[in-house]
Enzyme design. Sequence first.
Site, mmCIF file in Angstrom:
data_model
loop_
_atom_site.group_PDB
_atom_site.id
_atom_site.type_symbol
_atom_site.label_atom_id
_atom_site.label_comp_id
_atom_site.label_asym_id
_atom_site.label_seq_id
_atom_site.Cartn_x
_atom_site.Cartn_y
_atom_site.Cartn_z
ATOM 1 N N HIS A 184 0.831 -1.208 0.000
ATOM 2 C CA HIS A 184 0.000 0.000 0.000
ATOM 3 C C HIS A 184 0.870 1.265 0.000
ATOM 4 C CE1 HIS A 184 -2.318 3.103 2.335
ATOM 5 N NE2 HIS A 184 -3.139 2.882 1.336
ATOM 6 N N GLU A 235 2.055 1.777 -3.468
ATOM 7 C CA GLU A 235 0.956 2.275 -4.311
ATOM 8 C C GLU A 235 0.876 3.806 -4.242
ATOM 9 O OE1 GLU A 235 -3.300 3.501 -3.461
ATOM 10 O OE2 GLU A 235 -3.081 1.400 -2.837
ATOM 11 N N HIS A 236 0.980 4.354 -3.029
ATOM 12 C CA HIS A 236 0.953 5.809 -2.845
ATOM 13 C C HIS A 236 2.134 6.491 -3.539
ATOM 14 C CE1 HIS A 236 -1.981 6.756 0.615
ATOM 15 N NE2 HIS A 236 -2.252 5.532 0.209
ATOM 16 N N GLU A 294 -3.906 7.908 7.669
ATOM 17 C CA GLU A 294 -4.917 7.013 7.086
ATOM 18 C C GLU A 294 -5.243 5.866 8.052
ATOM 19 O OE1 GLU A 294 -5.745 4.550 2.919
ATOM 20 O OE2 GLU A 294 -3.791 5.470 3.284
#
Length: 420
Positions: free
Chosen positions: A46, A49-50, A127
Amino acid sequence: MVETKKFKNGLRALVAPMKSTEAVTVLILVNTGSVYETKNISGVSHFLEHLFFKGTAARPGPGQVAREMDGLGAEHNAFTSKEITGFWIKAAHRHFGRALEIIADLLLNPLFKSEELEKERGVILQEISMYEDAPQRNVWEVFDELMYGNQPAGWNILGTGQSIKSIGRNEIVKYKQKQYTPANVLAVVAGNVSTEKTFSKINDLFTPFSPGRTEKMKKVVFKQNGPAVKIKHKETDQTHLVLGVKGYDMFDRRRHILDLLTVILGGNASSRLFMEIREKLGLAYYVGARTSFETYGGYFTVNAGVPHGDLKKAVKKIAEILKRCAENGVLAEELKLAKDYICGIMALSFESSDEVAAFYGEQALFRKKILSPEEIWRKMEKISQDDLAAVARDILHPSRFNLAIIGPHKDADFYKKLLA
């Protein structure tokens, strides 16, 4: 007609032409996700991905990638799941070439600047905190941990505060080199495009993508000796729960049977759970059922948000509805309604290029044969009441129940006995 192609470097591509739309969706799917991680780099899929959106050699400036896509009037985003990381742009079909070039640049030429990495580390920590404050979502993390325990399938896709703080640039680059290889990537294009020209553009843009050796996923272990309960004690305004059982993996022929059973039990506003829990008893604003199909397994779940004082009543009623289905099966009219519902939902979804891309893309990433909606529909048409009854008996047994709860509760043993 959908066509697929494999290029010399191992990259695969799929094109689904849609002449009746003005849009095109470019979707890149990578066969990697949180189940490929180790504890010390939990959340790296993840995180990576960012970081792809934080600058390339051709687009080094902060926010430059986003501004270019906004300049096309395009929708864009990315996602990370247990087994897939995806990147997509949906734009007017006249901007197809530019959209494809941007997404290729993101994946092939990321800079991973140290200063951008540190900024994004802070974003991801926020997040994680955000979802901790969202129990309706966070309860699914509790459920995964209950089902799979301390192994990648049971870990939070976002990682933990500790793991995100410790992941450095070297770990990011190594993971990218290991997992982002051409053979592990599928490029999907759906919309108003020419198949031949699309394959040619993909080949031109992704030719520099160097082959490599991808690491395989470690075996996922699932064990259960009876009903299980996990409670995350939290002072909330509402208790959130997920009650689920182990289902089937994505290759199991019974997955379509379970899809139909899920619709009957909790897939829409006329389902058994909705009518009983919300309409008759008024116990919940939201209640429903869903399925998950992975390569290593899957599950059937019911989720709901209920008043703290009605948790016992809600759990008891949900378990009762599931057990009743296992004992008595489904009615002929319920099965017909479920088939008509799924057929209608599929027809509506195929009006959109992003839905078409996702439908064919997930199949192409994992399967040798890609089924059309018509072929899936024909399979569903043959499913009988006896088929649904057999699946219900197989999985909807109290000994297989798993209950995850977030709210001001502590007595897990009480609910374990209630399920049994």
